[in-house]
Write an enzyme that holds these catalytic residues in place. Sequence first.
Site, mmCIF file in Angstrom:
data_model
loop_
_atom_site.group_PDB
_atom_site.id
_atom_site.type_symbol
_atom_site.label_atom_id
_atom_site.label_comp_id
_atom_site.label_asym_id
_atom_site.label_seq_id
_atom_site.Cartn_x
_atom_site.Cartn_y
_atom_site.Cartn_z
ATOM 1 N N HIS A 227 0.847 -1.191 0.059
ATOM 2 C CA HIS A 227 -0.078 -0.197 0.001
ATOM 3 C C HIS A 227 0.844 1.066 0.004
ATOM 4 C CE1 HIS A 227 0.308 0.228 4.545
ATOM 5 N NE2 HIS A 227 0.117 1.586 4.253
ATOM 6 N N ASP B 260 -0.209 -7.620 1.976
ATOM 7 C CA ASP B 260 0.317 -6.215 1.877
ATOM 8 C C ASP B 260 1.901 -6.308 1.711
ATOM 9 O OD1 ASP B 260 0.370 -3.434 1.765
ATOM 10 O OD2 ASP B 260 -0.055 -3.317 3.600
ATOM 11 N N GLY C 157 2.707 6.238 8.937
ATOM 12 C CA GLY C 157 4.028 6.815 8.571
ATOM 13 C C GLY C 157 5.047 5.555 8.934
ATOM 14 N N SER D 129 4.169 2.419 8.360
ATOM 15 C CA SER D 129 3.821 1.394 7.315
ATOM 16 C C SER D 129 5.083 0.861 6.448
ATOM 17 C CB SER D 129 2.831 1.912 6.413
ATOM 18 O OG SER D 129 1.565 1.571 6.699
ATOM 19 N N GLY D 130 5.252 -0.328 6.208
ATOM 20 C CA GLY D 130 6.272 -0.911 5.198
ATOM 21 C C GLY D 130 7.458 -1.220 6.167
HETATM 22 N N1 ARG Z 1 -1.515 2.353 7.757
HETATM 23 C C1 ARG Z 1 0.010 2.951 8.205
HETATM 24 C C2 ARG Z 1 0.695 3.719 7.295
HETATM 25 O O1 ARG Z 1 0.584 3.804 6.313
HETATM 26 C C3 ARG Z 1 0.307 2.032 9.284
HETATM 27 C C4 ARG Z 1 -0.793 2.230 10.240
HETATM 28 C C5 ARG Z 1 -0.526 0.995 11.437
HETATM 29 N N2 ARG Z 1 -1.483 1.120 12.443
HETATM 30 C C6 ARG Z 1 -1.516 0.568 13.530
HETATM 31 N N3 ARG Z 1 -2.327 0.747 14.461
HETATM 32 N N4 ARG Z 1 -0.658 -0.175 14.054
HETATM 33 O O2 ARG Z 1 1.880 4.206 7.700
#
Ligand code: ARG
Length: 261
Positions: A78, A123, A212, A214-215
């Site tokens: 994503h 993902d 932030g 993510s990944g």
């Molecule tokens: N989707 C978020 C990103 O793009 C990461 C979210 C992780 N959230 C969590 N509650 N662990 O950075």
Amino acid sequence: MYSVSTNNAMAFKLKLIFQLVIYLSWHHMLCTGIGERIVGGSSVTEKKYTYFVRVHYEGILWCGGSLVRNNAVVTAAHCVSDVNVKELRVHADTISLRDEGIVRQVKKVVISSLYNERTTNYDVAVLILASAIPNSSFTPIQLQKTPVAAGTKCLVIGHGNTKENGKIPTQLQEVWVPVLSRNVCQRRYAGVARITRSMLCAWESGKDSCGGDSGGPMVCNGQQAGIVSWGVECADSRYPGVYTDISSVYTFIVRTLQRYQ
Ligand code: ARG
């Protein structure tokens, strides 16, 4: 009588002052101290997670990632499913936003064919860098081939928000969270989302990854077992953080690495 009530009033005032001092020092600790990081983590002050990279897009911090080879980064699908590849930059060998580190362009983005944008299933993506990162400046992370047991304490690192809609920290953050069984996680997300076999959850009160992050990698027993993927809110008492289960995408990553040397 009179003297007693004076004493009482005095004691009451002292108690109030005492409570105020306690409150102020707590407030100070929570807002400026060790508390408020990744969410509930702490600053990384030494270069000890050299496999960690920041992924920037159009010049801004976008996501995290991990070096699995000198020219290959694992990240979340994503993060890169809807971008202009030319605008991606990978920053290695840095633990602070003040330091750009070793910067590389991305030659190829490979997203798992099983990735589903709507459900966030599978993902995972691999970024092939335009040129290699010097081997002397990092150690690649090994991938976890089999699922990790519930209860395992894992490390999550990133530059994401230190609370929901919070600020981006200048210093890289780390937090340790225990893995939750898929069944327990599915119950927490009942009626909200489906926790699939490509997902792994982790939860501990007040500790989580956030926007932030993510990944970025989740590391259990020294091997990467997860990729920061999604969650409802951050560090919410009801909703665990959800990670891509590396063991479910292991073959995709290995095959991609073989295909793109
Ligand atoms: N989707 C978020 C990103 O793009 C990461 C979210 C992780 N959230 C969590 N509650 N662990 O950075």
